[in-house]
Design a protein around this motif. Sequence first.
Motif: not given
Length: 151
Positions: A102-112, A49-57
Motif C-alpha cells: 500500500e502507500e507507504s513511507d520509510v526512514i532510510r538509515i545509512t551505514r555511515a 544492502a547498504e542501509c536499513a529501512y524503518v517502515i513509518t507508515r
Amino acid sequence: MALNDDIRLLSQLPLFHGMGDEPLRLIAFGADRRHVNEGQTLFREKSPAECAYVITRGSFELSTIDANGQTQVEAVVQAGTMLSELAMVTLVERKYTAVAAEESDVIRITRALFHRLIEEYPDAGLLIQNRIRENFAALARQAAAMLGRFS
C-alpha cells in the motif's frame, strides 16, 4: 512525520529500545525519508544492502524467488518494522524483495549515519553491540535446535 514522531518510533524498535533521545535525534534528523507507492519495489533479493529501512507508515510484502523461479511471499511487515538491520553494520545481501503493499513511507538509515551514532554516543554503541550479540546468540540457538531435529 515530525522529528519527535520519528524519535518515538525509533525508540520502540528492539535495536534502539532504551536509548536516550539525543542519539535517536541524530538518527531521526540524519536519516532520509522516502515515500513508496503501492506496488513499488523498495529493494530486491540478493542486492547489496547498504542501509536499513524503518517502515513509518504502510506495509511491505517480503518475498523470495524459489528454485522454480516462482515468487514466494514470506511475510507482510507493517509500520514499526526495521528491515535489513545488519546492513547498518556490514555489507550483506538483501534476503528478500520488499514491495509496498500500500502507500507507504520509510526512514532510510545509512551505514555511515549508524557509524556516526556509535562514534558520537559510545554508550549507545555498547547498547547496540549487546543487542546484536543477543540476536546472534538467539539465531545460533535456533539453528542448533533445528539441526538437533534433523539428526
